[in-house]
Design a protein around this motif. Structure first.
Motif, short mmCIF file in Angstrom:
data_model
loop_
_atom_site.label_atom_id
_atom_site.label_comp_id
_atom_site.label_asym_id
_atom_site.label_seq_id
_atom_site.Cartn_x
_atom_site.Cartn_y
_atom_site.Cartn_z
N GLN A 34 -15.61 -8.57 -20.40
CA GLN A 34 -15.50 -8.08 -21.78
C GLN A 34 -15.78 -9.20 -22.78
N LEU A 35 -15.29 -10.39 -22.47
CA LEU A 35 -15.46 -11.51 -23.39
C LEU A 35 -16.91 -12.00 -23.42
N VAL A 36 -17.58 -11.97 -22.29
CA VAL A 36 -19.00 -12.35 -22.26
C VAL A 36 -19.81 -11.36 -23.10
N VAL A 37 -19.53 -10.09 -22.96
CA VAL A 37 -20.23 -9.07 -23.76
C VAL A 37 -19.96 -9.30 -25.24
N HIS A 38 -18.71 -9.58 -25.58
CA HIS A 38 -18.33 -9.85 -26.97
C HIS A 38 -19.12 -11.04 -27.53
N ALA A 39 -19.17 -12.13 -26.79
CA ALA A 39 -19.90 -13.32 -27.23
C ALA A 39 -21.41 -13.05 -27.29
N TYR A 40 -21.91 -12.30 -26.32
CA TYR A 40 -23.35 -11.99 -26.28
C TYR A 40 -23.77 -11.19 -27.51
N LYS A 41 -22.93 -10.25 -27.94
CA LYS A 41 -23.24 -9.45 -29.13
C LYS A 41 -23.40 -10.34 -30.36
N LYS A 42 -22.66 -11.42 -30.42
CA LYS A 42 -22.73 -12.33 -31.57
C LYS A 42 -23.90 -13.32 -31.44
N LEU A 43 -24.21 -13.74 -30.21
CA LEU A 43 -25.19 -14.80 -30.01
C LEU A 43 -26.57 -14.31 -29.60
N GLY A 44 -26.61 -13.20 -28.86
CA GLY A 44 -27.89 -12.70 -28.38
C GLY A 44 -28.45 -13.52 -27.23
N ASN A 45 -27.63 -14.39 -26.64
CA ASN A 45 -28.07 -15.22 -25.52
C ASN A 45 -26.98 -15.17 -24.45
N PHE A 46 -27.33 -14.60 -23.30
CA PHE A 46 -26.35 -14.39 -22.24
C PHE A 46 -25.81 -15.71 -21.70
N GLU A 47 -26.70 -16.68 -21.49
CA GLU A 47 -26.27 -17.96 -20.91
C GLU A 47 -25.29 -18.68 -21.84
N ASP A 48 -25.61 -18.71 -23.14
CA ASP A 48 -24.69 -19.34 -24.10
C ASP A 48 -23.37 -18.58 -24.16
N ALA A 49 -23.43 -17.26 -24.13
CA ALA A 49 -22.21 -16.44 -24.16
C ALA A 49 -21.34 -16.75 -22.94
N ARG A 50 -21.96 -16.80 -21.78
CA ARG A 50 -21.22 -17.10 -20.54
C ARG A 50 -20.60 -18.50 -20.59
N ASP A 51 -21.37 -19.47 -21.11
CA ASP A 51 -20.86 -20.84 -21.20
C ASP A 51 -19.66 -20.93 -22.15
N ILE A 52 -19.74 -20.23 -23.26
CA ILE A 52 -18.64 -20.25 -24.24
C ILE A 52 -17.39 -19.62 -23.64
N VAL A 53 -17.54 -18.52 -22.93
CA VAL A 53 -16.38 -17.88 -22.30
C VAL A 53 -15.79 -18.80 -21.23
N GLN A 54 -16.65 -19.44 -20.45
CA GLN A 54 -16.18 -20.38 -19.43
C GLN A 54 -15.40 -21.52 -20.08
N GLU A 55 -15.93 -22.05 -21.17
CA GLU A 55 -15.26 -23.12 -21.90
C GLU A 55 -13.91 -22.66 -22.45
N ALA A 56 -13.86 -21.43 -22.97
CA ALA A 56 -12.61 -20.89 -23.51
C ALA A 56 -11.56 -20.76 -22.40
N PHE A 57 -11.96 -20.25 -21.24
CA PHE A 57 -11.00 -20.10 -20.14
C PHE A 57 -10.54 -21.46 -19.62
N SER A 58 -11.44 -22.42 -19.63
CA SER A 58 -11.07 -23.77 -19.21
C SER A 58 -9.99 -24.33 -20.14
N ALA A 59 -10.18 -24.16 -21.45
CA ALA A 59 -9.18 -24.60 -22.42
C ALA A 59 -7.88 -23.81 -22.26
N PHE A 60 -8.00 -22.52 -21.99
CA PHE A 60 -6.84 -21.65 -21.78
C PHE A 60 -5.98 -22.18 -20.63
N TRP A 61 -6.62 -22.55 -19.52
CA TRP A 61 -5.89 -23.08 -18.37
C TRP A 61 -5.32 -24.46 -18.69
N ASN A 62 -6.14 -25.34 -19.28
CA ASN A 62 -5.70 -26.70 -19.55
C ASN A 62 -4.53 -26.77 -20.53
N LYS A 63 -4.43 -25.81 -21.43
CA LYS A 63 -3.37 -25.81 -22.43
C LYS A 63 -2.30 -24.76 -22.13
#
Length: 192
Positions: A34-63
């Motif tokens: 769901q989050l990748v789709v959300h980011a993709y709608k804003k960016l129009g680039n699947f790879e960037d959307a996936r990277d941003i979601v991955q980065e967000a989850f990494s921060a979520f775990w680390n904090k």
């Protein structure tokens, strides 16, 4: 025993805050798509959307120990991703403006000392982002790009597999492309 998939978000967050990796994995699997789709709608680039979601989850775990989720978990995660998307877009605009002004300056004032000054600024920006890579990834990247070592040579010198070397370089390029933008990234490929 209750399966993690049957637990409510609040229960999963509590388990995750206690260090339970399976609870984190359940949250990740529950919301990643769901989050990748959300980011993709804003960016129009699947790879960037996936990277941003991955980065967000990494921060979520680390904090995880510092989290204070006052709204729903879904709302919290959507806000995290939305903020990262906005920062990414803002950064892309800054990079584009800088690249445009650099090209405009080249057309209008082909002054070698001014050009060299801009190049040094760009090189410093690139080096700063390389320095911010995770330590092992940075070492592999620099051995590949600055020392011109092959994947095999790097693997042997660091006692890791060639596949790990390849993965580190691929991940480093992805991170740098996302942080630096296309124009600076292209210059980086030429310089490094």
């Amino acid at each position: 025993m209750v399966a993690l998939g049957d637990l409510l978000d609040d229960e999963l967050v509590s388990l995750m805050q206690g260090g339970n990796q399976q609870a984190f994995a359940e949250i990740y699997n529950r919301y990643k798509g769901q989050l990748v789709v959300h980011a993709y709608k804003k960016l129009g680039n699947f790879e960037d959307a996936r990277d941003i979601v991955q980065e967000a989850f990494s921060a979520f775990w680390n904090k995880r120990g510092e989290l204070n989720i006052s709204l729903s978990l879904a709302g919290f995660l959507y806000t995290m991703v939305s903020n990262r998307v906005l920062n990414f877009i803002k950064h892309q605009h800054v990079v584009s403006r800088y690249a445009s002004s650099f090209h405009q300056m080249l057309r209008e004032h082909p002054n070698p000392s001014e050009i060299r000054l801009r190049e040094k600024d760009m090189e410093a920006l690139i080096q700063k982002e390389i320095d911010n890579l995770p330590p092992k990834m940075r070492i592999v990247f620099l051995l590949s790009r600055k020392e011109n070592l092959s994947h095999k040579e790097i693997a042997e010198s660091l006692h890791i597999s060639e596949a790990t070397v390849k993965n580190h370089i691929k991940a480093a390029l992805k991170i740098l492309r996302m942080r630096l933008g296309l124009a600076v990234y292209c210059l980086m490929l030429l310089k490094f």
